[in-house]
Design an enzyme around this catalytic site. Sequence first.
Site, short mmCIF file in Angstrom:
data_model
loop_
_atom_site.label_atom_id
_atom_site.label_comp_id
_atom_site.label_asym_id
_atom_site.label_seq_id
_atom_site.Cartn_x
_atom_site.Cartn_y
_atom_site.Cartn_z
N ASP A 82 0.84 -1.21 0.00
CA ASP A 82 0.00 0.00 0.00
C ASP A 82 0.87 1.25 0.00
OD1 ASP A 82 -3.07 -0.77 0.82
OD2 ASP A 82 -1.67 -2.15 1.74
N THR A 153 -6.87 -4.97 0.47
CA THR A 153 -5.67 -5.20 1.29
C THR A 153 -5.82 -6.42 2.20
OG1 THR A 153 -5.05 -2.85 1.26
CG2 THR A 153 -4.14 -4.20 3.03
#
Length: 354
Positions: A82, A153
């Site tokens: 990320d 995620t």
Amino acid sequence: MDAAAVRCLLCCVPLVCGNPGDLSGSGRGPSMACGHTVLMRLVASAYAVAQKAGMIVRRVIAEGDLGIVEKTCATDLQTKADRLVQMSICSSLARKFPKLTIIGEEDLPPEEVDQELIEDGQWEEILKQPCPSQYSAIKEEDLVVWVDPLDGTKEYTEGLLDNVTVLIGIAYEGKAIAGVINQPYYNYQNNENQKLREPKNEAKAGPDAVLGRTIWGVLGLGAFGFQLKEVPAGKHIITTTRSHSNQLVMDCVTAMNPDDVLRVGGAGNKIIQLIEGKASAYVFASPGCKKWDTCAPEVILHAVGGKLTDIHGNALQYNKEVKHMNSAGVLATLRNYDYYASRVPQSVKNALVP
């Protein structure tokens, strides 16, 4: 606490006009050709940046240390991927387009960006396409870019790699008009007997398949990089959240009288299910997802005749001052939007304030 907006303020790298790059090979060239509109240059750059992002996502997995940080709760995670991908996308685009407003999901401290994260190429095949006339005079400072560096995620940390996407959405006057979606693990074949982080078990494509793909679209031009398919007529297959469900979500899904319910991660992944005929409607009656989750996917869906709104049927707004949360949920379909919209219970609408 909501993630902070990221405004990347970096030095401008001058654009050198002339050689548009090699059109016969990968389609990616180092310099921008003269005469192309701001929008098409931005989309061409976003495509190249998204492909680099996919490589970063795969590299982090291969290295074995995901660097997981819990943000607000156990289902709201951030990984090394990320962080690196957001730095790569925001810095790369800001260097070429310094007047853009770029809003990223992750709240990252200012820091020097490693040069290896910078992508300065663009996808030349996109520059061959005509810019829709209504966007030909757009100025750089009029555009807002919404970035989700790693959509899905939680699934990424659990090895559900085909749920993961990288999302770059482009908005003008509050409307999503262009978008790029990278699927780092498209064609991924997961062996359930293998452990995710063992280096010898890196994710690989199937026989004669390329790992990863990039989908892109511009309203008024179309969407590219996939084969459009529809669910068989009369079938009602709902795709919804895997990790953020609640009673409202379940009530709304049940009201659709579905033949099947798919519970998967990632807003980008769910929209891809719609355009590839795996699901009829994406139903999420909750304020869980945000503008960076929906901007790019909305464009791809709208470009092929679909529709994405909140649960009340309102269009989503993407100007730079808008609140990040999609507080009234999401309803999206490729076809038959009115059927699904008509089945949203009033009790669900009353609970979700736009």
